[in-house]
Design an enzyme around this catalytic site. Structure first.
Site, mmCIF file in Angstrom:
data_model
loop_
_atom_site.group_PDB
_atom_site.id
_atom_site.type_symbol
_atom_site.label_atom_id
_atom_site.label_comp_id
_atom_site.label_asym_id
_atom_site.label_seq_id
_atom_site.Cartn_x
_atom_site.Cartn_y
_atom_site.Cartn_z
ATOM 1 N N GLY A 103 0.827 -1.190 0.000
ATOM 2 C CA GLY A 103 0.000 0.000 0.000
ATOM 3 C C GLY A 103 0.863 1.242 0.000
ATOM 4 N N SER A 104 0.325 2.357 -0.522
ATOM 5 C CA SER A 104 1.052 3.622 -0.450
ATOM 6 C C SER A 104 0.857 4.217 0.941
ATOM 7 C CB SER A 104 0.541 4.568 -1.528
ATOM 8 O OG SER A 104 0.896 4.067 -2.794
ATOM 9 N N GLY A 105 1.592 5.308 1.202
ATOM 10 C CA GLY A 105 1.507 5.937 2.510
ATOM 11 C C GLY A 105 2.720 5.616 3.373
ATOM 12 N N HIS A 106 3.645 4.799 2.819
ATOM 13 C CA HIS A 106 4.843 4.410 3.579
ATOM 14 C C HIS A 106 6.103 5.005 2.969
ATOM 15 C CE1 HIS A 106 2.197 1.722 5.641
ATOM 16 N NE2 HIS A 106 1.982 0.982 4.570
ATOM 17 N N LYS B 243 5.697 -7.916 2.379
ATOM 18 C CA LYS B 243 5.511 -7.709 3.817
ATOM 19 C C LYS B 243 4.321 -8.571 4.256
ATOM 20 C CE LYS B 243 5.138 -3.111 3.986
ATOM 21 N NZ LYS B 243 4.998 -2.797 2.544
ATOM 22 N N ASP C 160 -1.464 -8.336 0.934
ATOM 23 C CA ASP C 160 -0.221 -8.333 0.153
ATOM 24 C C ASP C 160 0.141 -9.749 -0.268
ATOM 25 O OD1 ASP C 160 -0.295 -5.784 1.476
ATOM 26 O OD2 ASP C 160 1.801 -5.519 0.965
ATOM 27 N N HIS D 121 0.001 0.646 9.879
ATOM 28 C CA HIS D 121 -1.285 1.119 9.378
ATOM 29 C C HIS D 121 -2.182 1.482 10.554
ATOM 30 C CE1 HIS D 121 0.381 -1.952 6.687
ATOM 31 N NE2 HIS D 121 0.088 -1.083 5.763
#
Lengths: 210, 331
Positions: free
Chosen positions: B54-57, B105, B110, B219
C-alpha cells in the site's frame, strides 16, 4: 415460470453496487474497528468499476459476465478483498460458462465453487470471523433447498450470520492481531458478503426462479 | 483533514508521477500503471527484485528502486495492497531472464495479491520466488493469527538481497540470502499520534494527548499496550529490550541499527532515541556496525518511530557495504 438470466444478474450487480456505495462509510468504520479501515473504500471503488464495465458490454452467457466482474474486482479492489471476491466470481464463472439462464441448482453449484475458491485463496475456515462465516451457511442452505427455495429465509440467514460474526474471535487477516479484542465487532467482509446475498435473493425473488 | 493534496482519489497516481519526474536517472514508470522500475530495466542476466504494498509508507518502496536494491516497486492505494495485475506488470518489466524475487511484507492482502501475480507470471514462463518479511515483534507469532507483520526491517532485505542480485547470483541464492536477513532482523514501533488515509478523511484511530501506543503497526494496527506517554529513553528501552530478547542476541554480536521515523517525528527526536539505543547496545557489548536514522518506512503523518536490529555475519556485512544508488538510499 422464468429462469434467471443475464439481465437479472446485471440488475443484481447494479443493486449491489448501490448498496455498497450507500454503505461505504459504514463498511469502512467496521474495518477501522478491527482492521485497517479501507474495506468500504475498496469495495466501493471496485463495484463502481464493475457497474461501468458491465453496463457498456453485451454478454452472450453468464460465464462471461461473471468473468468480467471477477477480473474487474481483482484489478480494482486491492487489499485482501480484491483477490477473495475476484476469485469467487472467477470460480463461479467457470460453472456458469455457456449458460444464458440458470436454475437454483446451477446457482448452488456456482456459489459452492466460489466458496471453494475463497477458502483456497484465504486459507480461512468457518468461525475464523471472515466472509466465510456468511458464505458457508448460505451456500449450504441453497444446496439443501434447491427444490423449494425460500429467498426471504436466505436473506434472514445471511443477515443473522453476519451479526453472529460479532461474537467470534478473529483468526485471519489484520483483525487477528487483536485476538479477543476483535470480539464485539461485525466482520466487514461478512457484512459486504451479506449485502451480496441479500441483493441477489431480492432480484431472484422478483424474477421468480425455479 | 488538512493535507497538501488535490483529490483524495488521485494521491497515488499524482505521487508516482511526481516521484518519477524527480528521479529520471534512477527510475521510470511502466506506462498506465503505478509500477516504478529501474531506469535501465530489465537488467539482463540479473535476478529482478520486486517489492511493493500500500502507499503511505514513502519512501517505501519506490524510493529503494535503483542499482543495488530493488528493480521494481508497486504502489497500491493508500494502505491497500496493490492488485495482482499491477504486480504482474512489475514482474514482466524487470525480468532479465534470471527470474524475479518478490519481497512481500506479511499482510493478508499483500500475500494474496503477490501470490496471484506470481501464478500469472509462472503461466507466462517467468521464474518467480517469494519471501515474506515478518520483523515486527509487537505481535505474537502464532498459528492462530496471520503471524507477525512486516515493517521497516524490510529495507535491510531490499539492501542485502539487492546487493547479492547485482553480483549475478541465481534466483535461489538471492532468495536464500533474503530469508537469512528475515531470520536475523527484528523491529518494533510505537506511535504518539494517528494518521489519516486521504480517501477516509479522518484518522483511523485516536490516541489521547497524553498517551502513546507501544507496538503499533504501520497502518495503525493495535500494539501491545496503550499507556501514558513516557520519556524517549524509556520508550527506546521498551522497544529495544523486546527486539533484543526476540533476536536472542549474544554479547559481542555485530548489528546494523535502523531508527525509523513514521512521518511526523523530527530527526531530532529520532537521534535522541538513538542516543539511548547506542548506549544500551554498548552496555551489552554489542557492536554497532552501522546506524541508519531517518524516514524509511512511514505511516503517512503518524508521529512515532520504530527500531530495527539486523544481526550481521561477515557475508551480510559485505552485502550491506556494497554500492547502492537509489533515490532514498545510497552507499
Amino acid at each position: 415460470m422464468m429462469a434467471v438470466g443475464i439481465n437479472e444478474m446485471k440488475t443484481w450487480l447494479k443493486n449491489l453496487n448501490e448498496r455498497i456505495q450507500q454503505n461505504k462509510m459504514y463498511l469502512t468504520e467496521l474495518d477501522q474497528a478491527i482492521g485497517d479501515g479501507d474495506h468500504g473504500l475498496n469495495m466501493a471503488r471496485g463495484f463502481q468499476e464493475v457497474r461501468k464495465k458491465i453496463e457498456g458490454t453485451d454478454y452472450d452467457h453468464l460465464g462471461s459476465l461473471f468473468k468480467d466482474t471477477g477480473m474487474t474486482l481483482l484489478s480494482k479492489v486491492g487489499g485482501a478483498s480484491g483477490p477473495l471476491f475476484g476469485t469467487a466470481f472467477l470460480k463461479a464463472s467457470g460453472v456458469l460458462n455457456g449458460k444464458t439462464t440458470m436454475t437454483v441448482a446451477d446457482l448452488g453449484q456456482a456459489l459452492e465453487s466460489a466458496l471453494d475458491g475463497i477458502k483456497m485463496r484465504g486459507k480461512a475456515q468457518l468461525h475464523d470471523k471472515t466472509m466465510i462465516d456468511v458464505w458457508e451457511p448460505v451456500v449450504l442452505y441453497v444446496k439443501a433447498n434447491e427444490e423449494e427455495m425460500d429467498w426471504d429465509r436466505l436473506i434472514a440467514l445471511a443477515e443473522e450470520k453476519m451479526e453472529a460474526t460479532k461474537e467470534l474471535e478473529a483468526k485471519k487477516g489484520r483483525a487477528s492481531y487483536l485476538g479477543k479484542r476483535s470480539i464485539g465487532h461485525i466482520d466487514p467482509g461478512a457484512a459486504s458478503s451479506a449485502y451480496l446475498f441479500t441483493e441477489l435473493a431480492t432480484v431472484i425473488k422478483g424474477a421468480n426462479i425455479t | 483533514m488538512k493535507k497538501l493534496i488535490n483529490h483524495p482519489e488521485e494521491v497515488v497516481q499524482e505521487m508516482v508521477a511526481g516521484f518519477v519526474a524527480a528521479y529520471p536517472k534512477h527510475v521510470k514508470q511502466v506506462p498506465d500503471t503505478s509500477v516504478i522500475v529501474r531506469a535501465d530495466s530489465p537488467v539482463q542476466g540479473k535476478v529482478g527484485l520486486v517489492s511493493g504494498g500500500g502507499s503511505g509508507h514513502e519512501p517505501s518502496h519506490g524510493g529503494f528502486v535503483g542499482k543495488g536494491m530493488l528493480d521494481g516497486a508497486v504502489a497500491g492505494e493508500v494502505f491497500t495492497s496493490p492488485t495482482p495485475d499491477q504486480v504482474f506488470e512489475a514482474i514482466k518489466a524487470v525480468d532479465g531472464g534470471k527470474g524475479v524475487l518478490l519481497i512481500i511484507k506479511n499482510y493478508t492482502g499483500d500475500v494474496m495479491n503477490f501470490e496471484m501475480a506470481a501464478e500469472l507470471a509462472e503461466m507466462e514462463g517467468i521464474k518467480v520466488a517469494k519471501v515474506v518479511v515478518n520483523d515486527d515483534v509487537a505481535v505474537e507469532d502464532s498459528t492462530y493469527t496471520t503471524g507477525r507483520r512486516g515493517i521497516a526491517g524490510t529495507i535491510f532485505v531490499h539492501k542485502i538481497a539487492g546487493a547479492l542480485a547485482e553480483t549475478g547470483a541465481s534466483l535461489e541464492e538471492v532468495e536464500a540470502v533474503a530469508n537469512k536477513v528475515i531470520q536475523n532482523v527484528r523491529s518494533m514501533g510505537m506511535a504518539l499520534s494517528p494518521c489519516t488515509v486521504p480517501a477516509a478523511g479522518k484518522p483511523g484511530f485516536s490516541i489521547g494527548e497524553t498517551e502513546m501506543e507501544i507496538g503499533m503497526g504501520i497502518h495503525g494496527e493495535p500494539g501491545i499496550e496503550r499507556t501514558d506517554i513516557r520519556p524517549a529513553n524509556e520508550v527506546a528501552e521498551i522497544l529495544l529490550t523486546k527486539v533484543l530478547e526476540d533476536l536472542q542476541i549474544q554479547d559481542h554480536s555485530k548489528v546494523a541499527v535502523m531508527i525509523n521515523g513514521l512521518g511526523a517525528t523530527p530527526l531530532m527526536e529520532l537521534y535522541i532515541v538513538n542516543h539511548k539505543v547506542s548506549q544500551m547496545l554498548k552496555e551489552r557489548n554489542i557492536e554497532v556496525y552501522e546506524t541508519f536514522v531517518g524516514e524509511y518506512m512511514t505511516s503517512i503523518e503518524m508521529a512515532g518511530c520504530s527500531i530495527s536490529l539486523l544481526q550481521l555475519d561477515d557475508d551480510l556485512t559485505e552485502l550491506l557495504d556494497a554500492d547502492a544508488n537509489t533515490p532514498a538510499f545510497r552507499k
